[in-house]
Design a protein around this motif. Structure first.
Motif, PDB file in Angstrom:
ATOM      1  N   ALA A 218     -32.186  94.862 -63.222  1.00  0.00           N
ATOM      2  CA  ALA A 218     -31.385  93.830 -63.884  1.00  0.00           C
ATOM      3  C   ALA A 218     -30.819  92.854 -62.858  1.00  0.00           C
ATOM      4  O   ALA A 218     -30.777  91.639 -63.091  1.00  0.00           O
ATOM      5  N   ARG A 219     -30.411  93.383 -61.719  1.00  0.00           N
ATOM      6  CA  ARG A 219     -29.884  92.493 -60.662  1.00  0.00           C
ATOM      7  C   ARG A 219     -30.961  91.523 -60.193  1.00  0.00           C
ATOM      8  O   ARG A 219     -30.677  90.364 -59.878  1.00  0.00           O
ATOM      9  N   LEU A 220     -32.198  92.006 -60.122  1.00  0.00           N
ATOM     10  CA  LEU A 220     -33.289  91.121 -59.722  1.00  0.00           C
ATOM     11  C   LEU A 220     -33.500  90.009 -60.752  1.00  0.00           C
ATOM     12  O   LEU A 220     -33.985  88.920 -60.414  1.00  0.00           O
ATOM     13  N   LEU A 221     -33.130  90.293 -61.998  1.00  0.00           N
ATOM     14  CA  LEU A 221     -33.249  89.290 -63.059  1.00  0.00           C
ATOM     15  C   LEU A 221     -31.997  88.424 -63.167  1.00  0.00           C
ATOM     16  O   LEU A 221     -31.914  87.544 -64.028  1.00  0.00           O
ATOM     17  N   GLY A 222     -31.010  88.711 -62.327  1.00  0.00           N
ATOM     18  CA  GLY A 222     -29.828  87.863 -62.276  1.00  0.00           C
ATOM     19  C   GLY A 222     -28.686  88.246 -63.184  1.00  0.00           C
ATOM     20  O   GLY A 222     -27.821  87.407 -63.473  1.00  0.00           O
ATOM     21  N   PHE A 223     -28.644  89.482 -63.653  1.00  0.00           N
ATOM     22  CA  PHE A 223     -27.495  89.883 -64.471  1.00  0.00           C
ATOM     23  C   PHE A 223     -27.139  91.345 -64.189  1.00  0.00           C
ATOM     24  O   PHE A 223     -27.882  92.071 -63.534  1.00  0.00           O
ATOM     25  N   GLY A 224     -25.969  91.728 -64.655  1.00  0.00           N
ATOM     26  CA  GLY A 224     -25.486  93.087 -64.431  1.00  0.00           C
ATOM     27  C   GLY A 224     -24.895  93.669 -65.698  1.00  0.00           C
ATOM     28  O   GLY A 224     -24.818  93.002 -66.735  1.00  0.00           O
ATOM     29  N   PRO A 225     -24.454  94.925 -65.636  1.00  0.00           N
ATOM     30  CA  PRO A 225     -23.868  95.569 -66.823  1.00  0.00           C
ATOM     31  C   PRO A 225     -22.505  94.983 -67.144  1.00  0.00           C
ATOM     32  O   PRO A 225     -21.761  94.580 -66.257  1.00  0.00           O
ATOM     33  N   ALA A 289     -25.844  88.868 -74.041  1.00  0.00           N
ATOM     34  CA  ALA A 289     -24.708  89.794 -74.054  1.00  0.00           C
ATOM     35  C   ALA A 289     -25.169  91.186 -74.459  1.00  0.00           C
ATOM     36  O   ALA A 289     -24.678  92.195 -73.938  1.00  0.00           O
ATOM     37  N   ALA A 290     -26.130  91.270 -75.384  1.00  0.00           N
ATOM     38  CA  ALA A 290     -26.630  92.575 -75.822  1.00  0.00           C
ATOM     39  C   ALA A 290     -27.312  93.304 -74.676  1.00  0.00           C
ATOM     40  O   ALA A 290     -27.157  94.524 -74.523  1.00  0.00           O
ATOM     41  N   HIS A 291     -28.073  92.570 -73.845  1.00  0.00           N
ATOM     42  CA  HIS A 291     -28.729  93.206 -72.698  1.00  0.00           C
ATOM     43  C   HIS A 291     -27.691  93.744 -71.716  1.00  0.00           C
ATOM     44  O   HIS A 291     -27.836  94.851 -71.183  1.00  0.00           O
ATOM     45  N   ARG A 292     -26.643  92.966 -71.477  1.00  0.00           N
ATOM     46  CA  ARG A 292     -25.595  93.416 -70.554  1.00  0.00           C
ATOM     47  C   ARG A 292     -24.879  94.661 -71.099  1.00  0.00           C
ATOM     48  O   ARG A 292     -24.548  95.577 -70.356  1.00  0.00           O
ATOM     49  N   ALA A 293     -24.637  94.661 -72.406  1.00  0.00           N
ATOM     50  CA  ALA A 293     -23.967  95.800 -73.017  1.00  0.00           C
ATOM     51  C   ALA A 293     -24.848  97.042 -72.987  1.00  0.00           C
ATOM     52  O   ALA A 293     -24.380  98.151 -72.703  1.00  0.00           O
ATOM     53  N   ARG A 294     -26.135  96.874 -73.278  1.00  0.00           N
ATOM     54  CA  ARG A 294     -27.048  98.011 -73.233  1.00  0.00           C
ATOM     55  C   ARG A 294     -27.193  98.540 -71.813  1.00  0.00           C
ATOM     56  O   ARG A 294     -27.298  99.751 -71.592  1.00  0.00           O
ATOM     57  N   LEU A 295     -27.187  97.622 -70.848  1.00  0.00           N
ATOM     58  CA  LEU A 295     -27.269  98.047 -69.459  1.00  0.00           C
ATOM     59  C   LEU A 295     -26.036  98.856 -69.065  1.00  0.00           C
ATOM     60  O   LEU A 295     -26.135  99.857 -68.348  1.00  0.00           O
TER      61      LEU A 295
END
Length: 320
Positions: A218-225, A289-295
């Motif tokens: 996820a960090r490589l894609l530019g986002f985090g949990p 936001a859903a991806h961040r929450a799932r992460l």
């Protein structure tokens, strides 16, 4: 209300019922009660046989004691409904908790009681007693309970199995010694060395490595949990097992039964391995936001797996 909160609430209800005269003054107020997931055919999410525990000293039928307690418990915040089934089992439907609360509670419990792995004793005859005793000690410490008396009736490693640490490695040998009740002789099979999802030992450690990998990718894609009340989609399985984590640790401590934690970790690993494919964006999809929450949920599950393995005395590798 968490399942662990429910156990304390039930004890308080018994105490207040005695103090207010709804139950006889000589009725014993238990120091703790057993609350478990409702079995198939039951009502609600959780159930307890506490009425049977209290009825004998109270001189009342369990069903009558259960009805007294149900009248008090239904008024407690966090409990939506209480039903009495059978001869006196109390069944609970809890008010829905947010996914954020479930994740926070699980992480708080893991973070509050860090465990240090200890190598098993090299003395073959005492090996299992040492492994089980240390695991129980760490689980008790995680619940703030003194160690107390050493466990009795721990079945040793069978002589025919030889040096299981040398044959399977320390972590796999410890897993085999803890995945069955202490009074049962552990089984050491070559499946402990299998590196695929047919092995429960592998699945638990692999699921932790997957959680670490999801955060890294996820960090490589530019986002985090990010822990937030975003839509989690079809992740009810992971949330349900995470919500049970405090209750499982409480039961494992009460019964001096590390195998309960082993089974819980397998259940969480299987839920996470099924869930992992829904965490990261696919194709040209942008992180939401859903991806961040799932992460955040996947990271929490991985943290709980690592904490559980540490309590048992095993490592949680970041990659396999």
């Amino acid at each position: 209300m968490t399942p662990a909160d429910l156990t304390r609430t039930v004890v308080r209800a018994v105490r207040c019922a005695v103090e207010d005269g709804e139950l006889p003054a000589h009725a014993a107020v238990p120091a703790r009660v057993v609350v478990e997931r409702t079995r198939p055919g039951g009502v609600g999410e959780y159930a307890t046989p506490v009425a049977f525990q209290v009825a004998k000293a109270a001189g009342r039928p369990p069903g009558e004691v259960a009805r007294v307690l149900a009248g008090r418990l239904v008024a407690e915040a966090g409990i939506a409904r209480v039903e009495v089934t059978g001869a006196g089992f109390l069944n609970f439907v809890l008010e829905e908790r947010s996914s954020v609360d479930a994740v926070r509670d699980a992480l708080r419990l893991v973070g509050a009681f860090p465990a240090v792995c200890a190598a098993p004793s090299p003395a073959a005859g005492e090996l299992r007693a040492v492994v089980v005793g240390r695991a129980v000690g760490r689980i008790l410490a995680s619940q703030g309970i003194p160690g107390g008396e050493p466990l009795a009736n721990i079945a040793p490693v069978a002589r025919r199995d030889g040096d299981v640490v040398a044959r399977f490695g320390e972590d796999a040998a410890v897993w085999a010694m803890l995945c069955v009740p202490a009074h049962e002789t552990p089984s050491f099979r070559d499946t402990l060395l299998v590196q695929d999802e047919s092995s429960e030992f592998f699945r638990v450690r692999y699921a932790h490595a997957c959680a670490v990998g999801l955060v890294r990718n996820a960090r490589l894609l530019g986002f985090g949990p990010r822990l937030m009340p975003a839509p989690y989609g079809d992740c009810a399985g992971v949330l349900r097992v995470l919500a049970d984590h405090p209750l499982v640790l409480d039961a494992a401590a009460h019964h001096r039964a590390p195998e309960r934690l082993v089974r819980h970790l397998v259940e969480l690993a299987d839920a996470l391995l099924d869930f992992q494919y829904r965490v990261l964006p696919k194709g040209d999809e942008k992180p939401s936001a859903a991806h961040r929450a799932r992460l955040a949920l996947a990271e929490a599950a991985g943290t709980v797996l690592a904490g559980g393995l540490a309590l048992l005395g095993m490592n949680a590798p970041d990659c396999l």
